[in-house]
Design a protein around this motif. Sequence first.
Motif, short mmCIF file in Angstrom:
data_model
loop_
_atom_site.label_atom_id
_atom_site.label_comp_id
_atom_site.label_asym_id
_atom_site.label_seq_id
_atom_site.Cartn_x
_atom_site.Cartn_y
_atom_site.Cartn_z
N MET A 1 -25.83 21.79 -1.40
CA MET A 1 -24.88 21.67 -0.87
C MET A 1 -24.08 22.86 -0.08
O MET A 1 -24.07 24.74 -0.59
N THR A 2 -22.88 22.92 0.94
CA THR A 2 -22.51 23.88 1.63
C THR A 2 -21.21 24.49 1.23
O THR A 2 -20.91 23.93 -0.21
N ASP A 3 -21.09 25.25 1.47
CA ASP A 3 -20.38 26.48 0.72
C ASP A 3 -18.56 25.48 0.66
O ASP A 3 -17.86 25.16 -0.78
N VAL A 4 -18.23 24.73 1.61
CA VAL A 4 -17.34 24.35 1.97
C VAL A 4 -17.55 23.17 2.43
O VAL A 4 -18.03 22.71 3.11
N ILE A 5 -17.06 21.58 1.06
CA ILE A 5 -17.89 20.11 1.20
C ILE A 5 -16.71 19.29 2.42
O ILE A 5 -15.21 19.36 1.86
N ASP A 6 -16.12 19.31 3.45
CA ASP A 6 -14.88 18.21 4.60
C ASP A 6 -15.60 17.33 3.60
O ASP A 6 -16.24 16.05 4.01
N LEU A 7 -14.06 16.45 3.10
CA LEU A 7 -14.36 15.32 2.80
C LEU A 7 -14.02 14.48 3.98
O LEU A 7 -13.89 13.65 3.96
N GLU A 8 -13.63 14.96 5.16
CA GLU A 8 -13.03 14.34 6.18
C GLU A 8 -14.41 13.70 6.65
O GLU A 8 -14.34 12.59 7.71
N GLU A 9 -15.25 14.70 6.85
CA GLU A 9 -16.76 14.64 7.56
C GLU A 9 -17.26 13.63 7.28
O GLU A 9 -18.72 12.86 7.62
N CYS A 10 -17.74 12.83 5.37
CA CYS A 10 -17.60 12.21 4.65
C CYS A 10 -17.05 10.92 5.13
O CYS A 10 -18.26 9.62 4.66
N GLY A 11 -16.35 10.91 5.88
CA GLY A 11 -16.19 9.13 6.69
C GLY A 11 -15.47 8.03 5.74
O GLY A 11 -15.44 8.24 4.88
N GLU A 12 -15.38 7.28 6.74
CA GLU A 12 -14.90 6.04 6.12
C GLU A 12 -15.41 5.29 4.94
O GLU A 12 -14.98 4.90 3.84
N GLU A 13 -16.88 5.60 4.62
CA GLU A 13 -17.47 5.25 3.57
C GLU A 13 -16.74 6.01 2.27
O GLU A 13 -16.93 5.16 1.27
N PHE A 14 -16.48 7.01 2.64
CA PHE A 14 -15.76 7.99 0.88
C PHE A 14 -14.32 7.68 1.26
O PHE A 14 -14.57 7.21 -0.48
N ARG A 15 -13.78 6.81 1.55
CA ARG A 15 -12.52 6.83 1.59
C ARG A 15 -12.92 4.53 0.89
O ARG A 15 -12.22 4.43 -0.34
N ARG A 16 -13.56 4.45 0.95
CA ARG A 16 -13.83 2.90 0.64
C ARG A 16 -14.62 3.10 -1.18
O ARG A 16 -14.15 2.15 -1.47
N ASP A 17 -15.73 4.45 -1.04
CA ASP A 17 -15.88 4.47 -2.33
C ASP A 17 -16.70 5.57 -2.68
O ASP A 17 -17.93 6.48 -1.77
#
Length: 394
Positions: A1-17
């Motif tokens: 895991m990176t030091d800071v996980i950018d949730l924006e970079e996780c994309g639309e799939e993260f928003r859906r699930d």
Amino acid sequence: MTDVIDLEECGEEFRRDPHPLYARLREHGPVHRVRLPASDGHYDTWLVVGYDEARAALADPRLAKDGSRIGVTFLDEEMIGRHLLVTDPPQHTRLRGLITRAFTMRRVEELRPRIERITDDLLDVMMPHGSADLVESLAYPLPITVICELLGVPELDRTEFRKLSTEVVAPTSAESGYDAFVRLAEYLTELIRDKRRAGHSGDLLSDLIRTTAEDGDRLSPGELRGMAFLLLIAGHETTVNLITNAVHALLTHPEQLAALRADMTLLDGAVEEALRYEGPVENATFRFAAEPLEIAGTSIASGDAVMIGLTAADRDAGRFPDPDRFDIRRDTRGHLAFGHGIHYCLGAPLARLEARTALRALLDRAPALTLDGPPGEWLPGTLIRGVRSLRVRW
């Protein structure tokens, strides 16, 4: 895991699930440094994803809700006023004591016949069409009508209020969210002013204006506005998504729906499992480390923001075996959908009553209920978990 996980970079799939990402994070530990999506302001925060750690953090007095304890003030708080989600003891104890004088369990129970009547009236309009958007036809109008009647909000104001409240809890941009706060503050100030002029009218807001503790303490104008804001927002936004998410979970798990139809004594369990499985609040609002501390061996510096993942914690296999399985017979005791500790949701009994009433009536009157296409867009941000629409037919 990176030091800071950018949730924006996780994309639309993260928003859906978001659940797969939260599961991967848990595999590497219960606490992580994340950067929130742009809609949440791109803040860096610690995110707690483990159940035991989340439950402990929710009750940890070193994690302050009051940002002023670390020298932080927020414009929206200054505009709206102080309320339960931005205060710590002793101020929180004082505010909660004053509001519970007016917002009692008895008052909630007395709402049952009215909630049933509103639900039946909404279904009377909805059922002849054969299909509908569940959000627009039932899940939204039921709780907004209940909370607005309870607080004494004029019916003509409710459509505009809904737009503003949704923008506050799931902003489409930082600018639009700020604008919604400004307009809501102006509206609530005027509403309270009108209530004072009109005299006592039997609604909860009028009671809050006049409620007095034994020592003569009363809510200040700013505190009244803050409490009205919290009750109106929390009193319907979460319940909209509780009802919608519960129906969606049942319709996508037909064996569970069949079990419930065969035995409606499972209804309470179905609501509690919906809260655990896809609760309406994804993450609790920010807390701030009032002093240096450790959570599960992770050092949290004084002043750091901490976000507690309610959704993530309730899918922790260490607490709920096979957590991605929706099971209305599951033992859900201890789920964190309504929080834990002194900030446990004041409106939980009302939300449960509305959800049970809505589900019972809907399933009774629509024996062939099914989905009518995929769910609509999932709400932006990491606070509220729900969809903008859910088409159903019967």
